[in-house]
Enzyme design. Structure first.
Site, PDB file in Angstrom:
ATOM      1  CD  GLU A 163       2.280  -4.684  -5.601  1.00  0.00           C
ATOM      2  OE1 GLU A 163       2.958  -5.518  -6.204  1.00  0.00           O
ATOM      3  OE2 GLU A 163       1.458  -3.936  -6.187  1.00  0.00           O
ATOM      4  CE  LYS A 222       5.237   1.069  -1.340  1.00  0.00           C
ATOM      5  NZ  LYS A 222       3.881   1.036  -1.846  1.00  0.00           N
ATOM      6  CB  CYS A 278       2.142   1.223   4.053  1.00  0.00           C
ATOM      7  SG  CYS A 278       2.323  -0.565   3.982  1.00  0.00           S
TER       8      CYS A 278
HETATM    9  P1  NAD Z   1       1.807  -8.895   6.446  1.00  0.00           P
HETATM   10  O1  NAD Z   1       2.186  -8.741   7.874  1.00  0.00           O
HETATM   11  O2  NAD Z   1       0.366  -9.012   6.061  1.00  0.00           O
HETATM   12  O3  NAD Z   1       2.537 -10.201   5.849  1.00  0.00           O
HETATM   13  C1  NAD Z   1       3.880 -10.504   6.060  1.00  0.00           C
HETATM   14  C2  NAD Z   1       3.997 -12.020   6.258  1.00  0.00           C
HETATM   15  O4  NAD Z   1       5.378 -12.387   6.264  1.00  0.00           O
HETATM   16  C3  NAD Z   1       3.433 -12.527   7.584  1.00  0.00           C
HETATM   17  O5  NAD Z   1       2.415 -13.479   7.342  1.00  0.00           O
HETATM   18  C4  NAD Z   1       4.644 -13.149   8.295  1.00  0.00           C
HETATM   19  O6  NAD Z   1       4.329 -14.311   9.056  1.00  0.00           O
HETATM   20  C5  NAD Z   1       5.532 -13.504   7.116  1.00  0.00           C
HETATM   21  N1  NAD Z   1       6.947 -13.684   7.455  1.00  0.00           N
HETATM   22  C6  NAD Z   1       7.735 -12.953   8.288  1.00  0.00           C
HETATM   23  N2  NAD Z   1       8.993 -13.444   8.280  1.00  0.00           N
HETATM   24  C7  NAD Z   1       9.011 -14.492   7.430  1.00  0.00           C
HETATM   25  C8  NAD Z   1      10.028 -15.391   6.997  1.00  0.00           C
HETATM   26  N3  NAD Z   1      11.289 -15.285   7.432  1.00  0.00           N
HETATM   27  N4  NAD Z   1       9.685 -16.363   6.121  1.00  0.00           N
HETATM   28  C9  NAD Z   1       8.414 -16.492   5.667  1.00  0.00           C
HETATM   29  N5  NAD Z   1       7.411 -15.651   6.041  1.00  0.00           N
HETATM   30  C10 NAD Z   1       7.714 -14.675   6.918  1.00  0.00           C
HETATM   31  O7  NAD Z   1       2.494  -7.687   5.668  1.00  0.00           O
HETATM   32  P2  NAD Z   1       2.016  -7.023   4.289  1.00  0.00           P
HETATM   33  O8  NAD Z   1       0.925  -6.047   4.526  1.00  0.00           O
HETATM   34  O9  NAD Z   1       1.832  -8.098   3.293  1.00  0.00           O
HETATM   35  O10 NAD Z   1       3.305  -6.163   3.926  1.00  0.00           O
HETATM   36  C11 NAD Z   1       4.507  -6.791   3.504  1.00  0.00           C
HETATM   37  C12 NAD Z   1       5.443  -5.734   2.963  1.00  0.00           C
HETATM   38  O11 NAD Z   1       4.850  -5.123   1.802  1.00  0.00           O
HETATM   39  C13 NAD Z   1       5.736  -4.572   3.909  1.00  0.00           C
HETATM   40  O12 NAD Z   1       7.064  -4.158   3.718  1.00  0.00           O
HETATM   41  C14 NAD Z   1       4.790  -3.477   3.447  1.00  0.00           C
HETATM   42  O13 NAD Z   1       5.294  -2.194   3.733  1.00  0.00           O
HETATM   43  C15 NAD Z   1       4.756  -3.699   1.958  1.00  0.00           C
HETATM   44  N6  NAD Z   1       3.527  -3.244   1.300  1.00  0.00           N
HETATM   45  C16 NAD Z   1       2.313  -3.487   1.856  1.00  0.00           C
HETATM   46  C17 NAD Z   1       1.150  -3.093   1.189  1.00  0.00           C
HETATM   47  C18 NAD Z   1      -0.216  -3.345   1.765  1.00  0.00           C
HETATM   48  O14 NAD Z   1      -1.182  -2.888   1.178  1.00  0.00           O
HETATM   49  N7  NAD Z   1      -0.361  -4.042   2.864  1.00  0.00           N
HETATM   50  C19 NAD Z   1       1.244  -2.474  -0.061  1.00  0.00           C
HETATM   51  C20 NAD Z   1       2.506  -2.250  -0.610  1.00  0.00           C
HETATM   52  C21 NAD Z   1       3.641  -2.637   0.076  1.00  0.00           C
HETATM   53  C1  UGA Z   2      -1.434   2.892   0.212  1.00  0.00           C
HETATM   54  C2  UGA Z   2      -1.107   3.380  -1.205  1.00  0.00           C
HETATM   55  O1  UGA Z   2      -2.286   3.942  -1.781  1.00  0.00           O
HETATM   56  C3  UGA Z   2      -0.601   2.220  -2.082  1.00  0.00           C
HETATM   57  O2  UGA Z   2      -0.208   2.715  -3.345  1.00  0.00           O
HETATM   58  C4  UGA Z   2       0.598   1.569  -1.395  1.00  0.00           C
HETATM   59  O3  UGA Z   2       1.043   0.452  -2.131  1.00  0.00           O
HETATM   60  C5  UGA Z   2       0.196   1.110  -0.008  1.00  0.00           C
HETATM   61  O4  UGA Z   2      -0.289   2.252   0.758  1.00  0.00           O
HETATM   62  C6  UGA Z   2       1.328   0.550   0.778  1.00  0.00           C
HETATM   63  O5  UGA Z   2       2.477   0.829   0.522  1.00  0.00           O
HETATM   64  O6  UGA Z   2       0.978  -0.168   1.740  1.00  0.00           O
HETATM   65  P1  UGA Z   2      -3.472   1.612   1.328  1.00  0.00           P
HETATM   66  O7  UGA Z   2      -2.844   2.076   2.594  1.00  0.00           O
HETATM   67  O8  UGA Z   2      -3.813   0.178   1.198  1.00  0.00           O
HETATM   68  O9  UGA Z   2      -2.506   1.955   0.099  1.00  0.00           O
HETATM   69  O10 UGA Z   2      -4.816   2.422   1.050  1.00  0.00           O
HETATM   70  P2  UGA Z   2      -5.099   3.939   0.582  1.00  0.00           P
HETATM   71  O11 UGA Z   2      -6.220   3.919  -0.363  1.00  0.00           O
HETATM   72  O12 UGA Z   2      -3.874   4.626   0.169  1.00  0.00           O
HETATM   73  O13 UGA Z   2      -5.638   4.600   1.924  1.00  0.00           O
HETATM   74  C7  UGA Z   2      -4.782   4.850   3.032  1.00  0.00           C
HETATM   75  C8  UGA Z   2      -5.524   5.642   4.079  1.00  0.00           C
HETATM   76  O14 UGA Z   2      -5.766   6.974   3.614  1.00  0.00           O
HETATM   77  C9  UGA Z   2      -6.898   5.070   4.425  1.00  0.00           C
HETATM   78  O15 UGA Z   2      -7.125   5.192   5.805  1.00  0.00           O
HETATM   79  C10 UGA Z   2      -7.854   5.947   3.627  1.00  0.00           C
HETATM   80  O16 UGA Z   2      -9.134   5.990   4.189  1.00  0.00           O
HETATM   81  C11 UGA Z   2      -7.142   7.287   3.724  1.00  0.00           C
HETATM   82  N1  UGA Z   2      -7.499   8.228   2.635  1.00  0.00           N
HETATM   83  C12 UGA Z   2      -7.211   7.914   1.353  1.00  0.00           C
HETATM   84  C13 UGA Z   2      -8.083   9.440   2.951  1.00  0.00           C
HETATM   85  O17 UGA Z   2      -8.344   9.754   4.123  1.00  0.00           O
HETATM   86  N2  UGA Z   2      -8.383  10.307   1.932  1.00  0.00           N
HETATM   87  C14 UGA Z   2      -8.097  10.021   0.646  1.00  0.00           C
HETATM   88  O18 UGA Z   2      -8.391  10.879  -0.244  1.00  0.00           O
HETATM   89  C15 UGA Z   2      -7.504   8.784   0.345  1.00  0.00           C
END
Ligand code: NAD
Ligand code: UGA
Length: 471
Positions: A163, A222, A278
């Protein structure tokens, strides 16, 4: 060709919740069930009051409102949802390990592994398993081994579909993705599984937005995308320090280089340091992998992105202390913002936590206001950090007595010695800064960790004003 009718997603967090809500909205012919072990989280997703959804994202409540109860469901019945699904997304958390082998570096895959074991034990018909969580390259191999080990004749096809959404813009990122990436095996059944997932996204994205690769390229892309994005921030932040001693202006430098089409203007905003769940976790994971594969030079190269980011947070905090005549002991420092970026209630790895910790160590009182973050969350973030550092409960309670959280920015800044801006919330630009100035101790300092306020205006009011990367 297999047509998907029933999707299940394990994990109802920041990724599972929004991505599945959008899939349900865009694919009315598919039933989508999002499950989680955390019953409170599921209750919040089912709350009639959409303001109580567990994730705050602009536009998310509207999407949930349209799909929930029609073809979008949130449940704690994990086994039931697995059994009914043709396609299962794994979107559980993959935090950095806090124990044992790889502590502080490797991704902790215990939640992902548990999902695979549960799927293997429950499934009675063929399923496509989709890695949505961010995972180390070659995790699909581990998942396949676990899934195949229950030996009940069920065929599992594992796909990687990382994602790329960013928090705060998740819904627009999902509606209009730069690209969706799908990796799968180069076998006929692997290609069929890829096509089944392509068909899901094709409900609203054009073929040019959907890329397909082999599994390993997808998994590694990713980690690579996050490493490149974070590297840009660390690069501009490194130069912000040089700007401050040479009277160059980092925003002017960023604009000047960003107009080169090979560099591009995005992700060049100097700041107090990047946060979020992340960037740090994924780069540490990449560094760990490189060391594991005996590539120390590659590992050290990427590790520097994190070292630079830590330096930027401490540089900001140190600058506050040295500007306030070398101590903040007993001084009231107002924090505007606690979330790691604007338009989210997420505080994971927020720079604010580390800056606060440093100032509290020097005796400061921290008075926090964030429009979307609760007092409980602020305290929990600091407690968690101190627990990791091994502080006793007693010490943590004492330190927390230096932390105050408000619902009102004016109360947070009243009688403060300095204000630090930690998150770029738009509302901070609209405040009556003149009246804030009148209610502060003089000299009144503002440290703008996001460069969102106009230095000339702030100085004309009377503030001692410092931005990032400004001479
Ligand atoms: P999160 O902690 O918000 O959500 C994860 C959820 O999974 C929790 O609610 C937890 O209770 C649940 N969970 C754990 N084990 C489980 C199981 N066995 N069955 C059912 N539910 C279970 O995490 P997130 O921010 O959504 O991130 C999830 C993944 O996506 C991570 O690998 C992260 O790196 C990736 N990711 C996150 C973002 C982001 O913006 N947060 C963006 C891209 C990718
Ligand atoms: C980031 C990536 O942008 C997503 O593409 C990815 O899916 C995600 O991580 C993930 O894998 O979790 P996110 O962390 O939600 O998304 O937000 P960003 O907009 O990337 O910002 C990350 C951090 O960098 C924030 O603290 C933001 O304030 C900072 N940032 C961002 C800066 O300091 N300067 C910039 O120019 C941009």
């Amino acid at each position: 060709m297999k047509k998907i009718k029933n999707i299940c997603c394990l994990g109802a967090g920041y990724v599972g919740g929004p991505t599945m809500s959008v899939i349900a909205l865009k694919c009315p012919d598919i039933k989508v069930t999002v499950v989680d072990l955390n019953a409170d989280r599921i209750d919040a997703w089912n709350d009639d009051n959409l303001e109580n959804l567990p994730v705050y994202e602009p536009g998310l409540a509207e999407v949930v409102e349209q799909a929930r109860g029609k073809n979008l469901f949130f449940s704690t019945d994990v086994d039931g949802a697995i059994a009914a699904a043709d396609m299962i997304f794994i979107a559980v958390n993959t935090p950095t390990k806090t124990y044992g082998e790889g502590k502080g570096m490797a991704a902790d895959l215990k939640f992902v592994e548990l999902c695979a074991r549960q799927i293997a034990s429950v499934a009675t018909n063929d399923k496509i398993i989709v890695e949505k969580s961010t995972l180390p390259v070659r995790t699909a191999e581990t998942l396949q081994t676990i899934l195949d080990s229950n030996g009940n004749g069920v065929n599992f096809e594992v796909l990687s579909n990382p994602e790329f959404l960013a928090e705060g813009t998740a819904i627009e990122d999902l509606f209009e993705a730069d690209r969706v990436l799908i990796g799968g095996k180069q076998t006929p059944s692997g290609q069929e599984a890829i096509q089944a997932l392509v068909d899901v996204y094709a409900h609203w994205l054009s073929p040019s937005q959907i890329l397909t690769t082999n599994v390993w390229s997808s998994e590694l892309s990713k980690l690579t995308a996050n490493a490149f994005l974070a590297q840009r921030i660390s690069s501009i932040n490194a130069l912000s320090a040089l700007c401050e001693v040479t009277e160059a202006d980092v925003d002017e430098v960023a604009h000047a280089i960003g107009t080169d089409s090979r560099i591009g203007p995005k992700f060049l905003k100097a700041s107090v340091g990047f946060g979020g769940s992340c960037f740090q976790k994924d780069i540490l994971n990449l560094v760990y992998l490189c060391r594991y594969f005996n590539l120390p030079e590659v590992a050290n190269y990427w590790e520097q992105v994190i070292i630079m980011n830590d330096h930027q947070k401490y540089r900001f905090a140190k600058n506050i202390i040295s500007t306030l005549f070398n101590t903040v002991n007993g001084k009231k420092i107002a924090f505007l913002g606690w979330a790691f970026k604007k338009d989210t209630n997420d505080t994971r790895e927020s720079a604010a936590i580390y800056v606060a910790e440093y100032l509290i160590e020097d005796g400061a009182e921290i008075h926090v206001y964030d429009p979307k973050v609760s007092a409980t969350k602020v305290r929990a973030d600091l407690s968690y950090l101190w627990e990791l550092k091994g502080l006793t409960e007693d010490k943590i309670t004492k330190k927390l007595a230096q932390v105050f959280v408000y619902d009102d920015p004016m109360a947070a800044t009243h009688n403060s010695h300095a204000i630090a801006i930690l998150t770029e919330w738009d509302e901070f630009k609209t405040y009556d800064w003149k009246s804030i100035y009148e209610n502060m101790y003089k000299p009144a300092f503002v440290f703008d960790g996001r460069n969102i306020l106009d230095a000339t205006v702030m100085k004309s009011i009377g503030f001692q004003f410092k931005g990032i990367g400004k001479g």
